[in-house]
Design a protein around this motif. Structure first.
Motif, PDB file in Angstrom:
ATOM      1  N   ALA A   1      77.455 -44.590-106.755  1.00 55.66           N
ATOM      2  CA  ALA A   1      77.280 -43.185-106.618  1.00 55.66           C
ATOM      3  C   ALA A   1      75.925 -42.816-107.351  1.00 55.66           C
ATOM      4  CB  ALA A   1      78.348 -42.508-107.588  1.00 55.66           C
ATOM      5  N   ALA A   2      75.421 -43.614-108.201  1.00 57.23           N
ATOM      6  CA  ALA A   2      74.243 -43.510-108.701  1.00 57.23           C
ATOM      7  C   ALA A   2      72.963 -43.609-107.634  1.00 57.23           C
ATOM      8  CB  ALA A   2      73.810 -44.177-109.826  1.00 57.23           C
ATOM      9  N   ARG A   3      73.235 -44.226-106.520  1.00 56.43           N
ATOM     10  CA  ARG A   3      72.261 -44.764-105.696  1.00 56.43           C
ATOM     11  C   ARG A   3      72.494 -43.380-104.665  1.00 56.43           C
ATOM     12  NH1 ARG A   3      73.593 -49.719-107.364  1.00 56.43           N
ATOM     13  NH2 ARG A   3      71.432 -51.157-107.614  1.00 56.43           N
ATOM     14  N   LEU A   4      73.259 -42.739-104.325  1.00 58.57           N
ATOM     15  CA  LEU A   4      73.243 -41.711-103.472  1.00 58.57           C
ATOM     16  C   LEU A   4      72.594 -40.221-103.948  1.00 58.57           C
ATOM     17  CD1 LEU A   4      76.845 -42.307-102.374  1.00 58.57           C
ATOM     18  CD2 LEU A   4      74.726 -43.131-101.226  1.00 58.57           C
ATOM     19  N   PRO A   5      72.077 -39.692-103.213  1.00 59.27           N
ATOM     20  CA  PRO A   5      71.594 -38.398-103.534  1.00 59.27           C
ATOM     21  C   PRO A   5      72.597 -37.130-103.623  1.00 59.27           C
ATOM     22  CG  PRO A   5      71.135 -38.688-101.112  1.00 59.27           C
ATOM     23  CD  PRO A   5      71.454 -40.004-101.751  1.00 59.27           C
ATOM     24  N   GLN A   6      74.098 -37.433-102.936  1.00 63.76           N
ATOM     25  CA  GLN A   6      75.118 -36.570-103.145  1.00 63.76           C
ATOM     26  C   GLN A   6      76.172 -37.551-103.318  1.00 63.76           C
ATOM     27  OE1 GLN A   6      75.247 -33.094-101.132  1.00 63.76           O
ATOM     28  NE2 GLN A   6      72.973 -33.268-100.408  1.00 63.76           N
ATOM     29  N   GLN A   7      77.161 -36.946-104.050  1.00 67.61           N
ATOM     30  CA  GLN A   7      78.499 -37.761-104.381  1.00 67.61           C
ATOM     31  C   GLN A   7      79.465 -37.290-103.529  1.00 67.61           C
ATOM     32  OE1 GLN A   7      76.333 -36.972-107.264  1.00 67.61           O
ATOM     33  NE2 GLN A   7      75.064 -38.899-106.528  1.00 67.61           N
ATOM     34  N   GLY A   8      79.458 -36.074-103.003  1.00 66.27           N
ATOM     35  CA  GLY A   8      80.586 -35.593-101.949  1.00 66.27           C
ATOM     36  C   GLY A   8      81.111 -36.627-101.044  1.00 66.27           C
ATOM     37  N   PRO A   9      80.479 -37.072-100.196  1.00 66.00           N
ATOM     38  CA  PRO A   9      81.118 -37.978 -99.310  1.00 66.00           C
ATOM     39  C   PRO A   9      82.140 -39.404-100.147  1.00 66.00           C
ATOM     40  CG  PRO A   9      79.019 -37.826 -98.757  1.00 66.00           C
ATOM     41  CD  PRO A   9      79.017 -37.177-100.227  1.00 66.00           C
ATOM     42  N   MET A  10      81.673 -39.299-101.116  1.00 69.61           N
ATOM     43  CA  MET A  10      82.536 -40.413-102.033  1.00 69.61           C
ATOM     44  C   MET A  10      83.955 -39.636-102.389  1.00 69.61           C
ATOM     45  SD  MET A  10      80.120 -42.737-104.377  1.00 69.61           S
ATOM     46  CE  MET A  10      81.424 -43.958-104.609  1.00 69.61           C
ATOM     47  N   VAL A  11      83.645 -38.403-102.907  1.00 69.11           N
ATOM     48  CA  VAL A  11      84.955 -37.492-103.369  1.00 69.11           C
ATOM     49  C   VAL A  11      85.832 -37.501-102.159  1.00 69.11           C
ATOM     50  CG1 VAL A  11      85.530 -35.430-104.046  1.00 69.11           C
ATOM     51  CG2 VAL A  11      83.524 -36.383-105.127  1.00 69.11           C
TER      52      VAL A  11
END
Length: 449
Positions: A321-331
């Motif tokens: 998550a910390a490497r992604l600009p947005q965490q929405g896809p992980m959610v």
């Protein structure tokens, strides 16, 4: 002189900024100035403190769940009192969590965490021996108060000492938290038997684990940061910080108007709904499997599988998550796993029990993701403290009715169809709120002074 040097180094680490100088790699891919690196021994001590503290953030709850029947019999506790006891944790987390930023500002986050671990140890030690339901609830509240402030301040500690490793350090303490949760649920009953079968000793043993977690924070209780240095009149230290504009830009002089931030509200709703799912899972999933015809032992193992899934994933998810600009896809991915798990419980709870346990275990890893987003949605330590307190306190308030409502629906309908449908329905707003909270924004941008 050496002590002053160490404190100055730690102060620099406490305030993430855009300072110039030699850079070190981060888990977000962005360089971090060398000036913000902590003294190696201080960093190691903080890591030990983080891990030991995280291990102690759930055994007060899961150890009690393992022996709840014995506790009720021993204290003559009514069914309504036992129901109240299951609602006390999120209530205490909501009520006491809001005090954490003010306490951290006054005494320093390390000192408050040290006191929190001491409160957990004291509460766990005295509650089995008070001899009454009221006393048991009061002692439990003391332990949960310590857990509440520690819950809020763990992201602050990570942001303060490891601003360049928010994802990996959040993953480390999330993994330790999941390990402590699973360990307490798994070994409390065997430990009770090994110590003679008395439930009092089986609960009190966890006080010793919390007492050990006090020790790493003792050398750090004097560290209070720039704001405290100014308040104590250390003008020289404060002036050195004041002359560095980039650092002072990330040090708030007044609280954020956090309720004006859409991101803060989205994160609070996301946190609350994932907490609802987690408490329902811990409280009811074993019963769902037992009512489907599985033996009690198998149902317990299935619940343990769901909880243990959080151990490796809680370390991996924050780093990704910390490497992604947005965490929405992980959610969304975690939410889809939850929907699939609930659908399986609804259609064929016994046939695919192991698959549903794994899927719901993956879905429950929304918790470490939420903690990671708390650290990423604010630029500064004080901002993280405010966001963490707001998101967790509001979120735990949202989560209080969930387990009780599931129980009521189960009793009224005589089956698990309606409760499972409710949990699947709640997954939709959880995914929506988490997607909004995962946008690349900070609460300072939305709730400035």
């Amino acid at each position: 002189m050496e002590g002053q040097k160490t404190r100055a180094t730690e102060t620099r680490v406490a305030t993430p900024s855009a300072e110039h100088g030699a850079a070190a790699p981060t888990d977000t891919g962005r360089p971090v100035p060398a000036a913000r690196r902590a003294h190696p021994w201080t960093a190691r001590l903080v890591v030990v403190g983080i891990v030991l503290s995280a291990v102690n953030l759930r055994p007060a709850i899961t150890s009690l769940g393992a022996l709840l029947e014995e506790v009720r019999d021993g204290l003559g506790m009514s069914g309504s009192a036992a129901g109240l006891l299951t609602s006390v944790p999120p209530l205490c987390f909501a009520v006491f969590g809001v005090t954490a930023p003010r306490l951290a500002h006054r005494f320093g986050p390390a000192a408050v965490l040290c006191a929190g671990m001491a409160a957990i140890s004291t509460g766990l030690l005295i509650r089995p021996y008070v001899g009454s339901t009221a006393g048991f609830l009061a002692a439990s509240a003391l332990a949960l108060m310590g857990i509440a402030v520690s819950n809020v301040l763990m992201p602050v500690i990570v942001k303060r000492w490891f601003p360049d490793r928010v994802g990996s350090m959040t993953g480390l303490y999330s993994m330790a938290l999941a390990l402590g949760t699973s360990l307490a649920a798994a070994v409390t009953v065997p430990l009770t038997g090994a110590m003679g079968g008395g439930w009092q000793a089986g609960l009190a043993v966890w006080a010793a684990v919390a007492a050990v977690a006090v020790l790493p924070w003792l050398p750090l209780v004097r560290d209070r940061g720039i704001a405290s240095a100014q308040r104590r009149g250390h003008e020289g230290e404060y002036e050195r910080a004041r002359r560095e504009p980039a650092r002072m830009a990330t040090t708030q002089t007044a609280p954020l108007r956090i309720t004006r931030s859409r991101t803060a509200w989205a994160l609070a709703v996301f946190f609350g709904l994932q907490a609802t799912a987690a408490y329902v899972t811990m409280g009811w999933m074993a019963q769902i499997f037992r009512d489907a015809g599985l033996p009690a032992g198998t149902a317990g193992v299935l619940l343990a599988v769901t909880m243990v899934m959080g151990v490796p994933l809680a370390f991996v998810i924050p780093r990704v998550a910390a490497r992604l600009p947005q965490q929405g896809p992980m959610v969304l991915v975690l939410g889809v796993c939850g929907l699939a798990g609930y659908a399986g419980l609804y259609v064929a709870p016994a046939t695919g029990a192991w698959a549903w346990a794994v899927l719901l275990g993956v879905s429950n890893c929304a918790f470490p993701l939420a903690l990671t987003m708390v650290g990423m949605r604010a630029r500064s330590g004080p901002g993280v403290a405010q966001l963490s307190a707001f998101a967790q306190s509001t979120g735990y308030l949202i989560s209080i009715p969930g387990p009780l409502l599931v129980g009521v629906l189960y009793q009224q309908s005589g089956g698990w169809g309606l409760p499972i449908a409710l949990m699947a329905a709640l997954m939709v707003p959880q995914m929506a709120a988490g997607f909004l909270a995962g946008r690349a924004r900070t609460v300072e941008e939305e709730a400035g002074h």
